[in-house]
Design a protein around this motif. Structure first.
Motif, PDB file in Angstrom:
ATOM      1  N   THR A 139       0.825  -1.201   0.000  1.00 50.92           N
ATOM      2  CA  THR A 139       0.000   0.000   0.000  1.00 50.92           C
ATOM      3  C   THR A 139       0.862   1.254   0.000  1.00 50.92           C
ATOM      4  O   THR A 139       2.027   1.226   0.405  1.00 50.92           O
ATOM      5  N   VAL A 140       0.277   2.357  -0.452  1.00 54.04           N
ATOM      6  CA  VAL A 140       1.006   3.625  -0.490  1.00 54.04           C
ATOM      7  C   VAL A 140       1.208   4.159   0.923  1.00 54.04           C
ATOM      8  O   VAL A 140       2.284   4.636   1.274  1.00 54.04           O
ATOM      9  N   VAL A 141       0.157   4.082   1.743  1.00 52.94           N
ATOM     10  CA  VAL A 141       0.274   4.517   3.135  1.00 52.94           C
ATOM     11  C   VAL A 141       1.088   3.475   3.893  1.00 52.94           C
ATOM     12  O   VAL A 141       0.762   2.289   3.882  1.00 52.94           O
ATOM     13  N   PRO A 142       2.165   3.875   4.558  1.00 56.21           N
ATOM     14  CA  PRO A 142       3.011   2.916   5.277  1.00 56.21           C
ATOM     15  C   PRO A 142       2.248   2.180   6.378  1.00 56.21           C
ATOM     16  O   PRO A 142       1.226   2.654   6.875  1.00 56.21           O
ATOM     17  N   THR A 143       2.758   1.027   6.746  1.00 55.47           N
ATOM     18  CA  THR A 143       2.162   0.215   7.804  1.00 55.47           C
ATOM     19  C   THR A 143       2.105   0.974   9.128  1.00 55.47           C
ATOM     20  O   THR A 143       3.040   1.695   9.476  1.00 55.47           O
ATOM     21  N   ALA A 182      -0.035   9.301  -0.499  1.00 52.15           N
ATOM     22  CA  ALA A 182      -0.197   8.880   0.893  1.00 52.15           C
ATOM     23  C   ALA A 182      -0.787  10.000   1.740  1.00 52.15           C
ATOM     24  O   ALA A 182      -1.688   9.773   2.553  1.00 52.15           O
ATOM     25  N   LEU A 183      -0.294  11.211   1.548  1.00 55.66           N
ATOM     26  CA  LEU A 183      -0.815  12.361   2.297  1.00 55.66           C
ATOM     27  C   LEU A 183      -2.280  12.600   1.965  1.00 55.66           C
ATOM     28  O   LEU A 183      -3.093  12.922   2.840  1.00 55.66           O
ATOM     29  N   ALA A 184      -2.634  12.441   0.690  1.00 57.81           N
ATOM     30  CA  ALA A 184      -4.015  12.660   0.263  1.00 57.81           C
ATOM     31  C   ALA A 184      -4.948  11.614   0.875  1.00 57.81           C
ATOM     32  O   ALA A 184      -6.072  11.931   1.297  1.00 57.81           O
ATOM     33  N   ILE A 185      -4.486  10.365   0.959  1.00 56.22           N
ATOM     34  CA  ILE A 185      -5.304   9.300   1.542  1.00 56.22           C
ATOM     35  C   ILE A 185      -5.546   9.567   3.021  1.00 56.22           C
ATOM     36  O   ILE A 185      -6.671   9.419   3.522  1.00 56.22           O
ATOM     37  N   ILE A 235      -9.935   2.705   1.335  1.00 59.62           N
ATOM     38  CA  ILE A 235      -9.311   3.393   0.204  1.00 59.62           C
ATOM     39  C   ILE A 235      -8.198   2.531  -0.373  1.00 59.62           C
ATOM     40  O   ILE A 235      -8.022   2.461  -1.598  1.00 59.62           O
ATOM     41  N   GLU A 236      -7.439   1.869   0.507  1.00 57.70           N
ATOM     42  CA  GLU A 236      -6.342   0.998   0.095  1.00 57.70           C
ATOM     43  C   GLU A 236      -6.561  -0.404   0.666  1.00 57.70           C
ATOM     44  O   GLU A 236      -6.058  -0.719   1.751  1.00 57.70           O
ATOM     45  N   PRO A 237      -7.310  -1.253  -0.024  1.00 54.73           N
ATOM     46  CA  PRO A 237      -7.563  -2.614   0.470  1.00 54.73           C
ATOM     47  C   PRO A 237      -6.251  -3.351   0.759  1.00 54.73           C
ATOM     48  O   PRO A 237      -5.307  -3.285  -0.017  1.00 54.73           O
TER      49      PRO A 237
END
Length: 398
Positions: A139-143, A182-185, A235-237
């Motif tokens: 995923t784009v957003v880190p764990t 990532a910031l947008a999510i 948003i990020e499955p």
């Protein structure tokens, strides 16, 4: 700035100061000095973080932020901090278990998520396993990495620390487009929840103009955190959350995950947890130790990928059954005593000298044995290092 030290009741006792830093919360400097800018308040708060890795990792990073204090965005503090990652022992020996975890995460559909337990005895590598999972997320957003600790039991202490790590991970994303995404999510997931989570994620989300609501009803506030995390997953499955030492997280953070568990059947989120054992009804893996066939690669990785004594893997496996932590502590004890030395061509072990040490086979006993051998002045260094963190300038020791 504030007119006194962060913990005036602890001065001048240094040991008391260490205890307060580890277990007490400090007041925001802007509550004590209204003229202090938001950036200065944020810098001071960063310097006083309980998690050493959440503080400045270099003097150059602190100097840069102070030099630009009039213009810097408080959310970008530490962006010029020089961080050098510490090398980890190669992750070997758990290929099948790790493949199972990856498959469980990959099987997540848009209609539901999964809990995945990682169990094993002390020193079996559970924490390292979760770290590897975090490093392989797609995923784009880190764990979100949550770590249970008995040091800080304040409400939401664990979730606060994990969000701090998340902020640093987002700013460390090298690809500008991925970082922007990532910031947008995160901003999208926080929409309408700003008043509750703004104190925790102001480093990556612009909350300017948002009303900061007090936690009058803690159950509502905790539900907001669970909602925020489920929104990211929608948003990020396959969004990953790791919880190391679940039984040691503070009660408020634990309550958040109770709420999150209830939503897992309908939310595509992957939550990996460590514990001594996992319920039979749950999926997971049990770490039994590094197999004998993989131990040579494990030992070589710890010793800088150099040639190792050919008989070392078999003898160490017979002694500890492949327990990673015990293996490393044993090798460290051998290094400390001089029984294990590097010579031309590779590492050499003097097994007779090592036998004379009569090292125990118990994890706790072996660790305490190594600590007992430390001189008083060296113990003082370790005491200071516990406050400084894993990365510090050697000049601080003098």
């Amino acid at each position: 700035v504030a007119g006194h030290h962060p913990f005036p009741e602890a001065n001048p006792n240094l040991n008391a100061l260490y205890d307060f830093l580890a277990s007490k919360n400090f007041r925001d400097v802007r509550e004590l000095n209204a003229s202090a800018s938001p950036a200065l308040g944020a810098i001071i708060a960063r310097l006083l973080q309980k998690d050493p890795d959440a503080r400045y990792q270099s003097a150059s990073g602190l100097i840069y932020d102070l030099s630009h204090i009039k213009t810097i965005d408080p959310r970008r503090l530490g962006s010029h901090d020089a961080i050098q990652d510490i090398a980890l022992t190669r992750f070997v020996g758990y290929d099948q278990e790790f493949s199972k975890a990856i498959a469980a995460r990959a099987s997540i559909k848009n209609t539901g998520g999964a809990l995945f337990y990682v169990s094993g005895e002390s020193g079996s590598g559970k924490t390292r396993f979760l770290l590897e999972l975090a490093n392989t997320t797609q995923t784009v957003v880190p764990t979100l990495e949550v770590r249970g600790t008995s040091v800080d039991t304040a409400p939401l202490a664990c979730i606060r620390a994990s969000f701090s790590r998340l902020e640093r991970s987002v700013w460390a994303i090298e690809n500008p487009d991925s970082q922007k995404r990532a910031l947008a999510i995160l901003k999208q997931a926080a929409e309408g929840l700003e008043g509750y989570i703004s104190p925790y994620l102001s480093g990556v989300i612009d909350f300017q103009g948002s009303k900061k609501v007090a936690f009058d009803d803690q159950s509502v506030a905790l539900g907001v955190f669970a909602e925020f995390l489920t929104r990211i997953a929608k948003i990020e499955p396959g969004y990953t959350i790791t919880v190391d030492n679940e039984s040691a997280v503070d009660k408020a953070t634990a309550a958040i995950f109770v709420m999150l568990r209830r939503q897992i059947p309908t939310v595509p989120i992957f939550v990996a947890l460590t514990d001594s054992q996992f319920p039979e009804s749950m999926q997971g893996v049990s770490l039994k130790g590094v197999p004998a066939s993989s131990l040579p690669a494990f030992i070589s990785g710890f010793l800088g990928n150099r040639v190792i004594p050919p008989d070392a893997p078999e003898k160490i496996f017979q002694k500890f059954g492949g327990n990673p932590f015990m293996t490393i502590e044993y090798l460290r004890a051998a290094l400390d005593s001089g029984a294990l030395e590097f010579e031309t061509g590779g590492w050499k072990m003097n097994w007779e000298d090592l036998a004379n040490l009569a090292l125990p086979n118990d994890l706790l006993a072996l660790t305490l044995r190594r600590l007992d051998g430390i001189a008083l002045n060296e113990r003082a260094v370790l005491q200071h290092a516990a406050v400084f963190g894993m990365r510090f300038n050697v000049n601080h020791l003098f």
